[in-house]
Write a protein that holds these residues in place. Sequence first.
Motif, mmCIF file in Angstrom:
data_model
loop_
_atom_site.group_PDB
_atom_site.id
_atom_site.type_symbol
_atom_site.label_atom_id
_atom_site.label_comp_id
_atom_site.label_asym_id
_atom_site.label_seq_id
_atom_site.Cartn_x
_atom_site.Cartn_y
_atom_site.Cartn_z
ATOM 1 N N ASP A 176 10.983 9.312 1.878
ATOM 2 C CA ASP A 176 9.941 8.298 1.717
ATOM 3 C C ASP A 176 10.505 7.019 1.109
ATOM 4 O O ASP A 176 10.125 5.909 1.507
ATOM 5 C CB ASP A 176 8.817 8.837 0.834
ATOM 6 C CG ASP A 176 7.958 9.862 1.555
ATOM 7 O OD1 ASP A 176 8.213 10.107 2.758
ATOM 8 O OD2 ASP A 176 7.037 10.417 0.926
ATOM 9 N N ALA B 278 2.516 1.720 -3.350
ATOM 10 C CA ALA B 278 1.563 2.234 -4.341
ATOM 11 C C ALA B 278 1.340 3.731 -4.140
ATOM 12 O O ALA B 278 1.230 4.495 -5.111
ATOM 13 C CB ALA B 278 0.247 1.472 -4.229
ATOM 14 N N ARG B 279 1.302 4.153 -2.884
ATOM 15 C CA ARG B 279 1.139 5.578 -2.607
ATOM 16 C C ARG B 279 2.355 6.377 -3.090
ATOM 17 O O ARG B 279 2.211 7.484 -3.622
ATOM 18 C CB ARG B 279 0.932 5.771 -1.098
ATOM 19 C CG ARG B 279 0.583 7.216 -0.724
ATOM 20 C CD ARG B 279 0.346 7.344 0.769
ATOM 21 N NE ARG B 279 -0.804 6.564 1.196
ATOM 22 C CZ ARG B 279 -0.749 5.490 1.966
ATOM 23 N NH1 ARG B 279 0.433 5.048 2.406
ATOM 24 N NH2 ARG B 279 -1.830 4.852 2.306
ATOM 25 N N THR C 136 0.825 -1.203 0.000
ATOM 26 C CA THR C 136 0.000 0.000 0.000
ATOM 27 C C THR C 136 0.863 1.259 0.000
ATOM 28 O O THR C 136 0.613 2.211 -0.765
ATOM 29 C CB THR C 136 -0.928 0.012 1.227
ATOM 30 O OG1 THR C 136 -1.771 -1.148 1.200
ATOM 31 C CG2 THR C 136 -1.781 1.267 1.246
ATOM 32 N N ASP C 137 1.897 1.287 0.842
ATOM 33 C CA ASP C 137 2.788 2.445 0.903
ATOM 34 C C ASP C 137 3.555 2.622 -0.399
ATOM 35 O O ASP C 137 3.778 3.756 -0.850
ATOM 36 C CB ASP C 137 3.776 2.288 2.065
ATOM 37 C CG ASP C 137 3.086 2.353 3.415
ATOM 38 O OD1 ASP C 137 1.965 2.894 3.477
ATOM 39 O OD2 ASP C 137 3.660 1.855 4.401
ATOM 40 N N ARG D 190 4.333 5.589 -5.598
ATOM 41 C CA ARG D 190 4.278 5.679 -7.063
ATOM 42 C C ARG D 190 3.237 6.696 -7.506
ATOM 43 O O ARG D 190 3.441 7.433 -8.484
ATOM 44 C CB ARG D 190 3.960 4.305 -7.651
ATOM 45 C CG ARG D 190 5.064 3.282 -7.440
ATOM 46 C CD ARG D 190 4.865 2.049 -8.323
ATOM 47 N NE ARG D 190 3.604 1.386 -8.055
ATOM 48 C CZ ARG D 190 3.451 0.428 -7.156
ATOM 49 N NH1 ARG D 190 4.496 0.027 -6.432
ATOM 50 N NH2 ARG D 190 2.280 -0.150 -6.975
ATOM 51 N N LEU D 191 2.121 6.746 -6.793
ATOM 52 C CA LEU D 191 1.068 7.684 -7.158
ATOM 53 C C LEU D 191 1.517 9.128 -6.954
ATOM 54 O O LEU D 191 1.199 10.013 -7.769
ATOM 55 C CB LEU D 191 -0.181 7.394 -6.322
ATOM 56 C CG LEU D 191 -1.424 8.239 -6.627
ATOM 57 C CD1 LEU D 191 -1.896 7.980 -8.047
ATOM 58 C CD2 LEU D 191 -2.533 7.930 -5.632
ATOM 59 N N ARG D 192 2.273 9.370 -5.889
ATOM 60 C CA ARG D 192 2.701 10.742 -5.569
ATOM 61 C C ARG D 192 3.859 11.220 -6.435
ATOM 62 O O ARG D 192 3.892 12.380 -6.857
ATOM 63 C CB ARG D 192 3.107 10.823 -4.100
ATOM 64 C CG ARG D 192 1.974 10.666 -3.114
ATOM 65 C CD ARG D 192 2.500 10.770 -1.697
ATOM 66 N NE ARG D 192 3.115 12.070 -1.428
ATOM 67 C CZ ARG D 192 3.834 12.342 -0.345
ATOM 68 N NH1 ARG D 192 4.044 11.393 0.565
ATOM 69 N NH2 ARG D 192 4.350 13.548 -0.172
#
Length: 245
Positions: free
Chosen positions: A186, A86-87, A83-84, A89-91
């Motif tokens: 991050d 994926a976050r 989940t982290d 990559r999204l950011r």
Amino acid sequence: MTFIADNQLILLIAFFLAGCTGTWRLFAKPAGHRAWKIADLVWVVLGGIGAIVAVVAGIYSADTSRLERQIDIAYAATRAFDTDAARFRLRFCDPAYDSDTATLCEKIEFLSASTAENADLPLFIAVTDRVSPLRKLDFFRSTDMEGMEEVAAFDPDAFLVFASLDDPTRAAVDNMRRKVPTIAGDFLILARAYDDLIEQTRRLRDEWRYLQSNAYILVLQVLALCLVSFAAPFRLGKSIVDLRG
């Protein structure tokens, strides 16, 4: 071992019926007869053996329960990492800030692929989804020996593992610390989490192997219970005879 695991209830009933048969024959003897004293001794000896084995099996079961909880935690941590990642990559990766960010994004893709693949390993599947082969034997359901074999064949060295910080990645992290520290920070958090997950799973497999090598304790527990079930009718019969006397 497989036969005992698959026929626990049958064995217990068979031993109990054998004990009842022997006790029935002893009813022809009067109270205080040497045969009843021997029957009482049999109960004391076999009951003591059963108690000792039960204590040992209880310790073993506590260790296996602890291992299963650790596996559940590792499995949950794997999902949290996904989940982290994926976050991240999204950011930062759609689109990438620059070539250094692109390098970090590519590394995150590899790490995510690794955790996704490892989450399907038998160590996790056997315990969290289909079977818990190390818990104490269930008298009404046999142990899934096939599941045990799958997990026993699992080799942590066959993980899909990537180095979280190789030379190109370290260079990209150093550059991003100067340009966008948030991205570098991050990424490092994810890299450390990934390394911890891999190490944790390897430790779990070592503990699993140790417990598997001592799984015979569970078979001894069933055998001890069988002996107690055999001796119990003798003790009950002696009490009945004593009351009659």
